[in-house]
Structure formats: structure tokens, C-alpha cells
Design a protein around this motif. Structure first.
Motif, PDB file in Angstrom:
ATOM      1  N   PRO A  81       0.794  -1.242   0.000  1.00  0.00           N
ATOM      2  CA  PRO A  81       0.000   0.000   0.000  1.00  0.00           C
ATOM      3  C   PRO A  81       0.822   1.287   0.000  1.00  0.00           C
ATOM      4  CG  PRO A  81       0.054  -0.948   2.197  1.00  0.00           C
ATOM      5  CD  PRO A  81       0.882  -1.854   1.341  1.00  0.00           C
ATOM      6  N   LYS A  82       2.133   1.249  -0.269  1.00  0.00           N
ATOM      7  CA  LYS A  82       2.972   2.427  -0.504  1.00  0.00           C
ATOM      8  C   LYS A  82       3.066   3.388   0.680  1.00  0.00           C
ATOM      9  CE  LYS A  82       2.194   2.432  -5.517  1.00  0.00           C
ATOM     10  NZ  LYS A  82       1.911   3.245  -6.709  1.00  0.00           N
ATOM     11  N   HIS A  83       2.945   2.882   1.900  1.00  0.00           N
ATOM     12  CA  HIS A  83       2.981   3.757   3.079  1.00  0.00           C
ATOM     13  C   HIS A  83       4.317   4.470   3.222  1.00  0.00           C
ATOM     14  CE1 HIS A  83      -0.904   2.702   4.688  1.00  0.00           C
ATOM     15  NE2 HIS A  83      -0.632   1.420   4.563  1.00  0.00           N
ATOM     16  N   ILE A  84       5.410   3.793   2.897  1.00  0.00           N
ATOM     17  CA  ILE A  84       6.730   4.407   3.075  1.00  0.00           C
ATOM     18  C   ILE A  84       6.903   5.587   2.123  1.00  0.00           C
ATOM     19  CG2 ILE A  84       9.211   4.024   2.855  1.00  0.00           C
ATOM     20  CD1 ILE A  84       8.761   1.176   3.838  1.00  0.00           C
ATOM     21  N   LEU A  85       6.501   5.425   0.876  1.00  0.00           N
ATOM     22  CA  LEU A  85       6.623   6.518  -0.080  1.00  0.00           C
ATOM     23  C   LEU A  85       5.766   7.713   0.333  1.00  0.00           C
ATOM     24  CD1 LEU A  85       6.642   4.598  -3.489  1.00  0.00           C
ATOM     25  CD2 LEU A  85       8.578   5.525  -2.208  1.00  0.00           C
ATOM     26  N   ARG A  86       4.586   7.435   0.865  1.00  0.00           N
ATOM     27  CA  ARG A  86       3.731   8.540   1.322  1.00  0.00           C
ATOM     28  C   ARG A  86       4.351   9.249   2.523  1.00  0.00           C
ATOM     29  NH1 ARG A  86      -0.731   5.125  -0.095  1.00  0.00           N
ATOM     30  NH2 ARG A  86      -1.107   4.507   2.062  1.00  0.00           N
ATOM     31  N   ALA A  87       4.983   8.469   3.407  1.00  0.00           N
ATOM     32  CA  ALA A  87       5.633   9.069   4.573  1.00  0.00           C
ATOM     33  C   ALA A  87       6.793   9.953   4.146  1.00  0.00           C
ATOM     34  CB  ALA A  87       6.122   7.968   5.523  1.00  0.00           C
ATOM     35  N   MET A  88       7.568   9.507   3.156  1.00  0.00           N
ATOM     36  CA  MET A  88       8.693  10.299   2.665  1.00  0.00           C
ATOM     37  C   MET A  88       8.207  11.571   1.980  1.00  0.00           C
ATOM     38  SD  MET A  88      11.074   7.155   1.277  1.00  0.00           S
ATOM     39  CE  MET A  88      12.136   8.245   0.318  1.00  0.00           C
ATOM     40  N   ALA A  89       7.083  11.479   1.271  1.00  0.00           N
ATOM     41  CA  ALA A  89       6.519  12.667   0.639  1.00  0.00           C
ATOM     42  C   ALA A  89       6.037  13.662   1.694  1.00  0.00           C
ATOM     43  CB  ALA A  89       5.370  12.268  -0.284  1.00  0.00           C
ATOM     44  N   ARG A  90       5.551  13.140   2.799  1.00  0.00           N
ATOM     45  CA  ARG A  90       5.013  13.981   3.879  1.00  0.00           C
ATOM     46  C   ARG A  90       6.125  14.637   4.696  1.00  0.00           C
ATOM     47  NH1 ARG A  90       2.701  10.111   6.479  1.00  0.00           N
ATOM     48  NH2 ARG A  90       3.810  10.072   8.480  1.00  0.00           N
ATOM     49  N   LEU A  91       7.204  13.872   4.936  1.00  0.00           N
ATOM     50  CA  LEU A  91       8.237  14.307   5.868  1.00  0.00           C
ATOM     51  C   LEU A  91       9.538  14.736   5.200  1.00  0.00           C
ATOM     52  CD1 LEU A  91       7.761  11.496   8.543  1.00  0.00           C
ATOM     53  CD2 LEU A  91       6.832  13.811   8.585  1.00  0.00           C
ATOM     54  N   GLY A  92       9.672  14.449   3.911  1.00  0.00           N
ATOM     55  CA  GLY A  92      10.900  14.814   3.222  1.00  0.00           C
ATOM     56  C   GLY A  92      11.810  13.617   3.020  1.00  0.00           C
ATOM     57  N   PRO A  93      12.757  13.709   2.090  1.00  0.00           N
ATOM     58  CA  PRO A  93      13.629  12.568   1.761  1.00  0.00           C
ATOM     59  C   PRO A  93      14.498  12.106   2.917  1.00  0.00           C
ATOM     60  CG  PRO A  93      14.402  14.600   0.719  1.00  0.00           C
ATOM     61  CD  PRO A  93      13.051  14.882   1.265  1.00  0.00           C
ATOM     62  N   GLY A  94      14.752  12.968   3.883  1.00  0.00           N
ATOM     63  CA  GLY A  94      15.571  12.579   5.028  1.00  0.00           C
ATOM     64  C   GLY A  94      14.914  11.552   5.914  1.00  0.00           C
ATOM     65  N   SER A  95      13.620  11.309   5.722  1.00  0.00           N
ATOM     66  CA  SER A  95      12.901  10.327   6.538  1.00  0.00           C
ATOM     67  C   SER A  95      12.993   8.923   5.950  1.00  0.00           C
ATOM     68  CB  SER A  95      11.425  10.726   6.668  1.00  0.00           C
ATOM     69  OG  SER A  95      10.788  10.720   5.392  1.00  0.00           O
ATOM     70  N   ARG A  96      13.686   8.763   4.843  1.00  0.00           N
ATOM     71  CA  ARG A  96      13.803   7.460   4.179  1.00  0.00           C
ATOM     72  C   ARG A  96      14.321   6.408   5.168  1.00  0.00           C
ATOM     73  NH1 ARG A  96      15.410   5.587  -1.197  1.00  0.00           N
ATOM     74  NH2 ARG A  96      16.599   3.664  -1.002  1.00  0.00           N
ATOM     75  N   PRO A  97      13.608   5.277   5.323  1.00  0.00           N
ATOM     76  CA  PRO A  97      14.096   4.210   6.208  1.00  0.00           C
ATOM     77  C   PRO A  97      15.391   3.611   5.664  1.00  0.00           C
ATOM     78  CG  PRO A  97      11.768   3.901   5.707  1.00  0.00           C
ATOM     79  CD  PRO A  97      12.278   4.954   4.770  1.00  0.00           C
ATOM     80  N   ALA A  98      16.369   3.416   6.529  1.00  0.00           N
ATOM     81  CA  ALA A  98      17.636   2.815   6.130  1.00  0.00           C
ATOM     82  C   ALA A  98      18.296   2.208   7.371  1.00  0.00           C
ATOM     83  CB  ALA A  98      18.555   3.850   5.500  1.00  0.00           C
ATOM     84  N   PRO A  99      18.714   0.954   7.315  1.00  0.00           N
ATOM     85  CA  PRO A  99      19.311   0.305   8.487  1.00  0.00           C
ATOM     86  C   PRO A  99      20.493   1.042   9.070  1.00  0.00           C
ATOM     87  CG  PRO A  99      18.819  -1.312   6.774  1.00  0.00           C
ATOM     88  CD  PRO A  99      18.612   0.040   6.163  1.00  0.00           C
ATOM     89  N   TYR A 100      21.298   1.694   8.220  1.00  0.00           N
ATOM     90  CA  TYR A 100      22.508   2.340   8.739  1.00  0.00           C
ATOM     91  C   TYR A 100      22.193   3.461   9.724  1.00  0.00           C
ATOM     92  CZ  TYR A 100      21.831   6.391   5.642  1.00  0.00           C
ATOM     93  OH  TYR A 100      21.333   7.528   5.030  1.00  0.00           O
ATOM     94  N   LYS A 101      20.982   4.013   9.636  1.00  0.00           N
ATOM     95  CA  LYS A 101      20.610   5.108  10.524  1.00  0.00           C
ATOM     96  C   LYS A 101      20.537   4.671  11.977  1.00  0.00           C
ATOM     97  CE  LYS A 101      18.121   7.805   7.047  1.00  0.00           C
ATOM     98  NZ  LYS A 101      16.826   8.438   6.653  1.00  0.00           N
ATOM     99  N   LEU A 102      20.361   3.372  12.206  1.00  0.00           N
ATOM    100  CA  LEU A 102      20.295   2.886  13.583  1.00  0.00           C
ATOM    101  C   LEU A 102      21.641   2.991  14.275  1.00  0.00           C
ATOM    102  CD1 LEU A 102      18.071  -0.246  13.028  1.00  0.00           C
ATOM    103  CD2 LEU A 102      17.440   1.835  14.249  1.00  0.00           C
ATOM    104  N   GLY A 103      22.718   3.071  13.516  1.00  0.00           N
ATOM    105  CA  GLY A 103      24.044   3.175  14.122  1.00  0.00           C
ATOM    106  C   GLY A 103      24.441   4.568  14.497  1.00  0.00           C
ATOM    107  N   ARG A 104      23.573   5.529  14.173  1.00  0.00           N
ATOM    108  CA  ARG A 104      23.900   6.923  14.485  1.00  0.00           C
ATOM    109  C   ARG A 104      23.758   7.195  15.972  1.00  0.00           C
ATOM    110  NH1 ARG A 104      20.880  10.225   9.562  1.00  0.00           N
ATOM    111  NH2 ARG A 104      22.365   9.641   7.927  1.00  0.00           N
TER     112      ARG A 104
END
Length: 280
Positions: free
Chosen positions: A257-280
Motif C-alpha cells: 500500500p505504498k505507506h513508506i513513499l507517502r511518509a517520505m513525501a510527507r516528511l521529506g527525503p531525510g525520513s527514508r528508512p535505512a538500516p545504517y541510521k540505527l548506528g547513528r
């Protein structure tokens, strides 16, 4: 910036639920959930999942996607809808004649814990890197999703130790009855168009077998099939995870249902889910 929802881009959930191995984890959860006789009876007596297999799977995926990446309003509405439906449903114990609601806290808790454990186990064993602290954080985050379906968050496991203690406590109640056998058969041979049967045999059965293999040893014992060697299963999960993650995320996220793409459109490209972000 728009509403980040119940699980913000800084959460473990936000990063992990975008992983393609969540589909395998969801099937593992169904296998595990079916071993609670009262819980699976509620599904069997109130659902047409055997005739609407794909519709049910997509509705479940839509709910998880909505609460993970949707707005706060959308998540709360999805939870309210689930609670309303559950409040109208009941099941009957064929042995005692007892009538009970499918929204009993103990049943909701079993479904919740089986799902969260499956997501976490499959993700980690397939190569999604999480520290123990992040795994605990993930479990704690999902006391929010437990609230959405009608549970008291304070009564829900908040870390790996509490989750393990819960499973140890509930194990005497588990059994592989006729309803669990029916779920097992359904997951191996879901109804499909005759022209798609070959694809089901080649693709779906492999996924179902892998999800089943990832179950804990006591589940294999209850189903009555030999438990595969854990190291072998982990290698298979890693290989599958590596293959699926090679598919570009943008392509995978185009599927409904494209929820991730809608979330990125709502919040901006910086909200893109990515595993490496957990190491920050």
C-alpha cells in the motif's frame, strides 16, 4: 515538517519495517499464533481467510504499514477500527460450549507477542543489524501498537527478557489442534488461480517453508515435524535477506500500500528508512 506519526523516523520500527524480510516474518507469526487454541479458534470462526487469502494478507500489511508510517490520526483510526471489529466478534469452544470474545486481553497479548517476536527474530537472523539494546527498544516501541488493538501497554513485555518470560509462561496453553492444522495446510497451499499454481509451488512454498523453519523449537515439536538445525535456518534466512535487499528499495516500496513513499513525501527525503541510521 508533517506529522511523523506514532513511530518517528528516529525509531527502530521506522527503519526495520521497511525491510523486505518482514513478509517472511509475518508468515512465521501466523504459524506461531495458530498454536494458541483459543486465539486461532477466534480467527477460524470469524474469518473467510481460506477464500480471501491474499485480501487478508494485504489488509494485515496495510494495518502494519499505517501504524508504522502513517500520520498519528491515521494510526489511531486504524486501531479504533480493529478494536470495533474485535468487540463484535466471539468464538465458541467446541468441547465446553464456552462463548468468549476475541478481544480478551490474553488473546490479544498472544497475537501481539507472536508478531513482535517474529519480526524481531527474522530480521536479526536474516542479517538486519540490531544491537541487543535496539532490539529491546523495538519491543518497547510496540507497546504503542499493543495499545492500538486494546491492550494496556503496562501489561505488555517491554524488552527481550520480559518477552522470553511471557513465552515461557504461556507455553503450557499451546497445542496443535485441528485449527492449527488447517492454518498449516492453508499456508503451504493457499487458494490461487489454477494458472498461478506452478508459481505458488515454486515461490510461495519456499517462503512458507522458510518462515516455518524459523519458528522456535517448541513450535516444531507441537506441529510434529523435525526441527531443522538453527544454523542451517539462519544461513537460509541470510541468503534470502541478501537476495531481497538487492532489489532497490524504491522499487519494492512501489508495491501497495505504498505507506513508506507517502511518509517520505510527507516528511521529506531525510525520513527514508535505512538500516545504517540505527548506528547513528
Amino acid at each position: 515538517m508533517g506529522d511523523p506519526g506514532l513511530f518517528t523516523p528516529s525509531s527502530v520500527t521506522w527503519q526495520m519495517h521497511g525491510d523486505p524480510m518482514m513478509w517472511v516474518a509475518g508468515i512465521r507469526a501466523l504459524y506461531l499464533q495458530a498454536l494458541h487454541p483459543r486465539a486461532v479458534r477466534g480467527v477460524m470462526q470469524n474469518s473467510d481467510f481460506r477464500h480471501d487469502a491474499w485480501g487478508r494478507l494485504l489488509r494485515t500489511a496495510n494495518f502494519v504499514g499505517t501504524i508504522s508510517y502513517g500520520t498519528t490520526e491515521a494510526a489511531e483510526k486504524a486501531g479504533a477500527r480493529v478494536r470495533r471489529i474485535h468487540s463484535m466478534l466471539g468464538a465458541t469452544d467446541p468441547d465446553t460450549g464456552e462463548r468468549y470474545g476475541v478481544d480478551e486481553p490474553e488473546l490479544l497479548l498472544w497475537v501481539h507477542c507472536a508478531e513482535i517476536d517474529s519480526y524481531l527474530q527474522v530480521a536479526r537472523r536474516s542479517g538486519f543489524r540490531l544491537t541487543d539494546a535496539q532490539a529491546d527498544r523495538y519491543i518497547d516501541e510496540h507497546r504503542v501498537s499493543a495499545r492500538l488493538v486494546g491492550l494496556d501497554p503496562d501489561a505488555v513485555p517491554a524488552n527481550r527478557a520480559e518477552l522470553a518470560a511471557y513465552f515461557e509462561k504461556v507455553r503450557p496453553e499451546l497445542a496443535c489442534g485441528p485449527e492449527a492444522r488447517a492454518v498449516d495446510d492453508f499456508l503451504l497451499r493457499p487458494p490461487t488461480h489454477p494458472l498461478l499454481v506452478p508459481a505458488r509451488e515454486v515461490l510461495w512454498r519456499r517462503v512458507a517453508h522458510l518462515a516455518y523453519a524459523a519458528l522456535p523449537p517448541y513450535a516444531h515439536e507441537l506441529y510434529g515435524r523435525p526441527a531443522p538445525k538453527p544454523a542451517t535456518v539462519t544461513r537460509q534466512l541470510r541468503a534470502t535477506g541478501t537476495l531481497l535487499r538487492a532489489v532497490p528499495a524504491r522499487l519494492r516500496w512501489q508495491l501497495p500500500p505504498k505507506h513508506i513513499l507517502r511518509a517520505m513525501a510527507r516528511l521529506g527525503p531525510g525520513s527514508r528508512p535505512a538500516p545504517y541510521k540505527l548506528g547513528r
